[in-house]
Structure formats: C-alpha cells, structure tokens
Write a protein that holds these residues in place. Structure first.
Motif, PDB file in Angstrom:
ATOM      1  N   ARG A  10       0.811  -1.211   0.000  1.00  0.00           N
ATOM      2  CA  ARG A  10       0.000   0.000   0.000  1.00  0.00           C
ATOM      3  C   ARG A  10       0.851   1.270   0.000  1.00  0.00           C
ATOM      4  NH1 ARG A  10      -3.467   0.020   5.009  1.00  0.00           N
ATOM      5  NH2 ARG A  10      -3.866   2.128   4.243  1.00  0.00           N
ATOM      6  N   LEU A  11       2.127   1.162   0.370  1.00  0.00           N
ATOM      7  CA  LEU A  11       2.998   2.327   0.437  1.00  0.00           C
ATOM      8  C   LEU A  11       3.402   2.774  -0.958  1.00  0.00           C
ATOM      9  CD1 LEU A  11       4.645   4.294   2.220  1.00  0.00           C
ATOM     10  CD2 LEU A  11       6.505   2.618   2.154  1.00  0.00           C
ATOM     11  N   LEU A  12       3.126   4.036  -1.287  1.00  0.00           N
ATOM     12  CA  LEU A  12       3.465   4.598  -2.597  1.00  0.00           C
ATOM     13  C   LEU A  12       4.686   5.501  -2.539  1.00  0.00           C
ATOM     14  CD1 LEU A  12      -0.127   5.511  -3.837  1.00  0.00           C
ATOM     15  CD2 LEU A  12       1.296   3.602  -4.590  1.00  0.00           C
ATOM     16  N   ALA A  13       4.813   6.276  -1.487  1.00  0.00           N
ATOM     17  CA  ALA A  13       5.957   7.185  -1.343  1.00  0.00           C
ATOM     18  C   ALA A  13       6.147   7.491   0.133  1.00  0.00           C
ATOM     19  CB  ALA A  13       5.728   8.472  -2.125  1.00  0.00           C
ATOM     20  N   ARG A  14       7.386   7.541   0.556  1.00  0.00           N
ATOM     21  CA  ARG A  14       7.676   7.808   1.964  1.00  0.00           C
ATOM     22  C   ARG A  14       8.656   8.962   2.066  1.00  0.00           C
ATOM     23  NH1 ARG A  14       8.363   3.500   6.825  1.00  0.00           N
ATOM     24  NH2 ARG A  14       8.692   4.996   8.513  1.00  0.00           N
ATOM     25  N   GLY A  15       8.211  10.025   2.735  1.00  0.00           N
ATOM     26  CA  GLY A  15       9.080  11.153   2.990  1.00  0.00           C
ATOM     27  C   GLY A  15       9.629  11.084   4.401  1.00  0.00           C
ATOM     28  N   ARG A  16      10.321  12.116   4.776  1.00  0.00           N
ATOM     29  CA  ARG A  16      10.881  12.148   6.131  1.00  0.00           C
ATOM     30  C   ARG A  16       9.777  12.322   7.172  1.00  0.00           C
ATOM     31  NH1 ARG A  16      15.520  16.400   8.342  1.00  0.00           N
ATOM     32  NH2 ARG A  16      15.685  15.517  10.446  1.00  0.00           N
ATOM     33  N   HIS A  17       8.745  13.100   6.822  1.00  0.00           N
ATOM     34  CA  HIS A  17       7.679  13.415   7.773  1.00  0.00           C
ATOM     35  C   HIS A  17       6.303  12.909   7.345  1.00  0.00           C
ATOM     36  CE1 HIS A  17      10.497  16.143   9.773  1.00  0.00           C
ATOM     37  NE2 HIS A  17      10.798  16.612   8.571  1.00  0.00           N
ATOM     38  N   VAL A  18       6.108  12.715   6.040  1.00  0.00           N
ATOM     39  CA  VAL A  18       4.787  12.370   5.489  1.00  0.00           C
ATOM     40  C   VAL A  18       4.944  11.225   4.497  1.00  0.00           C
ATOM     41  CG1 VAL A  18       2.774  13.226   4.218  1.00  0.00           C
ATOM     42  CG2 VAL A  18       4.030  14.769   5.745  1.00  0.00           C
ATOM     43  N   SER A  19       3.971  10.320   4.490  1.00  0.00           N
ATOM     44  CA  SER A  19       3.982   9.214   3.533  1.00  0.00           C
ATOM     45  C   SER A  19       2.654   9.168   2.779  1.00  0.00           C
ATOM     46  CB  SER A  19       4.221   7.883   4.249  1.00  0.00           C
ATOM     47  OG  SER A  19       5.523   7.847   4.811  1.00  0.00           O
ATOM     48  N   LEU A  20       2.696   8.594   1.583  1.00  0.00           N
ATOM     49  CA  LEU A  20       1.515   8.445   0.735  1.00  0.00           C
ATOM     50  C   LEU A  20       1.209   6.965   0.590  1.00  0.00           C
ATOM     51  CD1 LEU A  20      -0.559   9.775  -1.275  1.00  0.00           C
ATOM     52  CD2 LEU A  20       1.145   9.350  -3.057  1.00  0.00           C
ATOM     53  N   VAL A  21      -0.050   6.578   0.890  1.00  0.00           N
ATOM     54  CA  VAL A  21      -0.437   5.172   0.812  1.00  0.00           C
ATOM     55  C   VAL A  21      -1.794   5.056   0.129  1.00  0.00           C
ATOM     56  CG1 VAL A  21       0.818   4.639   2.935  1.00  0.00           C
ATOM     57  CG2 VAL A  21      -1.630   5.145   3.057  1.00  0.00           C
ATOM     58  N   TRP A  22      -2.076   3.858  -0.412  1.00  0.00           N
ATOM     59  CA  TRP A  22      -3.419   3.582  -0.899  1.00  0.00           C
ATOM     60  C   TRP A  22      -4.361   3.472   0.284  1.00  0.00           C
ATOM     61  CZ3 TRP A  22      -4.462   4.350  -5.717  1.00  0.00           C
ATOM     62  CH2 TRP A  22      -3.564   4.007  -6.734  1.00  0.00           C
ATOM     63  N   ALA A  23      -5.602   3.933   0.127  1.00  0.00           N
ATOM     64  CA  ALA A  23      -6.624   3.658   1.123  1.00  0.00           C
ATOM     65  C   ALA A  23      -6.892   2.154   1.128  1.00  0.00           C
ATOM     66  CB  ALA A  23      -7.908   4.427   0.798  1.00  0.00           C
ATOM     67  N   PRO A  24      -7.213   1.568   2.285  1.00  0.00           N
ATOM     68  CA  PRO A  24      -7.507   0.130   2.335  1.00  0.00           C
ATOM     69  C   PRO A  24      -8.631  -0.225   1.367  1.00  0.00           C
ATOM     70  CG  PRO A  24      -7.330   1.034   4.544  1.00  0.00           C
ATOM     71  CD  PRO A  24      -7.314   2.202   3.604  1.00  0.00           C
ATOM     72  N   ALA A  58       0.902  10.344  15.175  1.00  0.00           N
ATOM     73  CA  ALA A  58       0.347  11.663  15.516  1.00  0.00           C
ATOM     74  C   ALA A  58      -1.166  11.571  15.443  1.00  0.00           C
ATOM     75  CB  ALA A  58       0.865  12.735  14.562  1.00  0.00           C
ATOM     76  N   THR A  59      -1.846  12.382  16.226  1.00  0.00           N
ATOM     77  CA  THR A  59      -3.307  12.346  16.247  1.00  0.00           C
ATOM     78  C   THR A  59      -3.934  13.290  15.230  1.00  0.00           C
ATOM     79  OG1 THR A  59      -3.303  13.951  18.057  1.00  0.00           O
ATOM     80  CG2 THR A  59      -3.423  11.616  18.655  1.00  0.00           C
ATOM     81  N   SER A  60      -3.133  14.189  14.651  1.00  0.00           N
ATOM     82  CA  SER A  60      -3.653  15.087  13.621  1.00  0.00           C
ATOM     83  C   SER A  60      -2.482  15.696  12.862  1.00  0.00           C
ATOM     84  CB  SER A  60      -4.511  16.205  14.226  1.00  0.00           C
ATOM     85  OG  SER A  60      -3.700  17.156  14.901  1.00  0.00           O
ATOM     86  N   PHE A  61      -2.754  16.161  11.652  1.00  0.00           N
ATOM     87  CA  PHE A  61      -1.725  16.890  10.911  1.00  0.00           C
ATOM     88  C   PHE A  61      -1.489  18.257  11.541  1.00  0.00           C
ATOM     89  CE2 PHE A  61      -1.985  13.738   7.561  1.00  0.00           C
ATOM     90  CZ  PHE A  61      -0.689  13.744   7.069  1.00  0.00           C
ATOM     91  N   ARG A  62      -2.504  18.798  12.206  1.00  0.00           N
ATOM     92  CA  ARG A  62      -2.313  20.078  12.911  1.00  0.00           C
ATOM     93  C   ARG A  62      -1.221  19.947  13.952  1.00  0.00           C
ATOM     94  NH1 ARG A  62      -0.719  23.462  15.368  1.00  0.00           N
ATOM     95  NH2 ARG A  62      -1.678  25.352  16.256  1.00  0.00           N
ATOM     96  N   LEU A  63      -1.227  18.846  14.700  1.00  0.00           N
ATOM     97  CA  LEU A  63      -0.199  18.632  15.711  1.00  0.00           C
ATOM     98  C   LEU A  63       1.133  18.228  15.085  1.00  0.00           C
ATOM     99  CD1 LEU A  63      -2.043  16.799  18.628  1.00  0.00           C
ATOM    100  CD2 LEU A  63      -1.219  19.150  18.568  1.00  0.00           C
ATOM    101  N   ALA A  64       1.085  17.323  14.110  1.00  0.00           N
ATOM    102  CA  ALA A  64       2.316  16.838  13.490  1.00  0.00           C
ATOM    103  C   ALA A  64       3.083  17.964  12.816  1.00  0.00           C
ATOM    104  CB  ALA A  64       1.992  15.740  12.485  1.00  0.00           C
ATOM    105  N   CYS A  65       2.364  18.867  12.144  1.00  0.00           N
ATOM    106  CA  CYS A  65       3.016  19.954  11.407  1.00  0.00           C
ATOM    107  C   CYS A  65       3.205  21.202  12.261  1.00  0.00           C
ATOM    108  CB  CYS A  65       2.197  20.297  10.163  1.00  0.00           C
ATOM    109  SG  CYS A  65       2.081  18.929   8.977  1.00  0.00           S
ATOM    110  N   GLY A  66       2.376  21.358  13.285  1.00  0.00           N
ATOM    111  CA  GLY A  66       2.506  22.535  14.138  1.00  0.00           C
ATOM    112  C   GLY A  66       3.774  22.533  14.957  1.00  0.00           C
ATOM    113  N   TRP A  72       5.395  20.556   7.880  1.00  0.00           N
ATOM    114  CA  TRP A  72       4.387  21.350   7.161  1.00  0.00           C
ATOM    115  C   TRP A  72       4.812  21.575   5.715  1.00  0.00           C
ATOM    116  CZ3 TRP A  72      -0.432  22.534   7.070  1.00  0.00           C
ATOM    117  CH2 TRP A  72      -0.898  23.670   6.413  1.00  0.00           C
ATOM    118  N   LYS A  73       6.076  21.906   5.499  1.00  0.00           N
ATOM    119  CA  LYS A  73       6.572  22.118   4.146  1.00  0.00           C
ATOM    120  C   LYS A  73       6.473  20.838   3.320  1.00  0.00           C
ATOM    121  CE  LYS A  73       9.872  25.759   5.434  1.00  0.00           C
ATOM    122  NZ  LYS A  73      11.313  26.102   5.567  1.00  0.00           N
ATOM    123  N   GLU A  74       6.785  19.711   3.934  1.00  0.00           N
ATOM    124  CA  GLU A  74       6.719  18.446   3.203  1.00  0.00           C
ATOM    125  C   GLU A  74       5.278  18.090   2.848  1.00  0.00           C
ATOM    126  OE1 GLU A  74       7.810  14.075   4.538  1.00  0.00           O
ATOM    127  OE2 GLU A  74       9.629  15.213   4.020  1.00  0.00           O
TER     128      GLU A  74
END
Length: 202
Positions: A10-24, A58-66, A72-74
């Motif tokens: 399911r993993l399509l791309a993995r960054g340092r902070h954010v990853s892109l995956v297929w939905a189940p 993380a429980t939200s992108f607001r917390l992860a990026c804040g 946030w840039k990624e």
C-alpha cells in the motif's frame, strides 16, 4: 506504517515526515487502485482514493506539522506534487480532506486524498461541506475559508477536533468541531468525505 497489520504494497511514497499510501480496499471509495484507470468515471466511484499519513505517530496533521516547520513544508510539497501529477497525466483534480475527532482511545491521523474529474465544481465545495455538517448536527456557519495566509495551522488551536478540506491550491476550508461529547468518533460517519466528493462529482 510500522504496524504489523499494514500491508507494505500500500505504500506509494515515503518522505521524512509524510507518507503516501493507498486507502484500504474495503474503505476505498475507488472501484480500483490501478493508476492506469481511464479518466472517465461514473457517479458512484471516485477515480483514486489515497491517504497522506504522518511518518511518525500523531493524532492530527495540525499537531504533526505545528511542531515542525519541515513537516508542514513536506505536506505542502506532497499536495502540490499530487496536483501536478494528476493534472498533467490525466487532467484530474485532487481534493485533500482530514477529520479529527474527540476520541477516548488513540486516534491516528490520516489525510484523505481524492482524485476527481475536472468537472467537479470547486466553487461549490464550501456549500456542500456546510450542508453535510448541518446533517451531522454541527453549526455550518462556523466553516472558515482558508487561503495562503490563513492556513490550517493558523486556524485551529492545538488538540482541538476539526474538519479540514483543501480543494485547490491555497483554497480550502476548516471548522473546529465542538459540543459532541468525549467520543464523537462513534457518531461521525466514516464515509463523510467519500460521500461528499461523490456528491460533488454527480
């Protein structure tokens, strides 16, 4: 991503902070996860359904990026890259959406990524979101518009439940979700965003 239940394919791309995956598959709003799908779709299906997820729990992108400007840039880079890819290759649009609810147990953040046909009217998105929120018992007039200057990070306090959608570059909306108890996750429909995007494409 580190869970033993996560399927590596399911993993399509993995960054340092954010990853892109297929939905189940069972949760995906798409009829297929094949990137060679044609650019045509019917009203019951969305061409592609993906997730952006924080690489670290993380429980939200607001917390992860804040807490981290680089995160946030990624996230913004992932969003811009996905828009360019689907626009150039298929002439499709991309919509990003996140729901963060009060939860008595651990809540893993995920941002849903919907690839939609070009004829989906972005100008109508706020109206559809307000209508859908009203149906769930929330105050739709509290939906706030987002711009390049007024971002998710500047619009939602840390640790608050919220609903977020980004439907064009520097165009989106967010609403803080309040007054629905300590476990609103049991009441909020899991198909809120897929159903809304299908309505846009109808």
């Amino acid at each position: 991503l580190e869970s033993q239940r996560f399927a590596p394919q399911r993993l399509l791309a993995r960054g340092r902070h954010v990853s892109l995956v297929w939905a189940p598959p069972l949760l995906s709003s798409s009829s297929s996860t094949n990137t060679t799908n044609s650019s045509t779709t019917n009203n019951n299906n969305i061409p592609q359904h993906l997730y952006l997820v924080p690489t670290q729990p993380a429980t939200s992108f607001r917390l992860a990026c804040g807490k981290d400007d680089e995160a946030w840039k990624e996230l913004l880079e992932f969003q811009a890259s996905l828009r360019r890819f689907y626009d150039r290759l298929y002439d499709w649009d991309v919509v990003f959406a996140e729901t963060v609810l009060d939860h008595n147990s651990y809540w893993q953040a995920k941002m849903e990524v919907f690839v939609t046909t070009k004829d989906s009217a972005a100008v109508d998105v706020p109206m559809y979101v307000r209508q859908a929120l009203a149906e769930q018992g929330y105050e739709p007039h509290q939906l706030a518009q987002l711009t390049a200057q007024k971002t998710l990070l500047r619009s939602v306090p840390p640790n608050f439940p919220y609903l977020y959608i980004q439907y064009a570059a520097n165009r989106g909306a967010v609403q803080v979700l309040q007054n629905h108890g300590n476990d609103s996750s049991s009441k909020f429909p899991h198909a809120f965003w897929p159903d809304l995007v299908r309505s846009l494409m109808a």
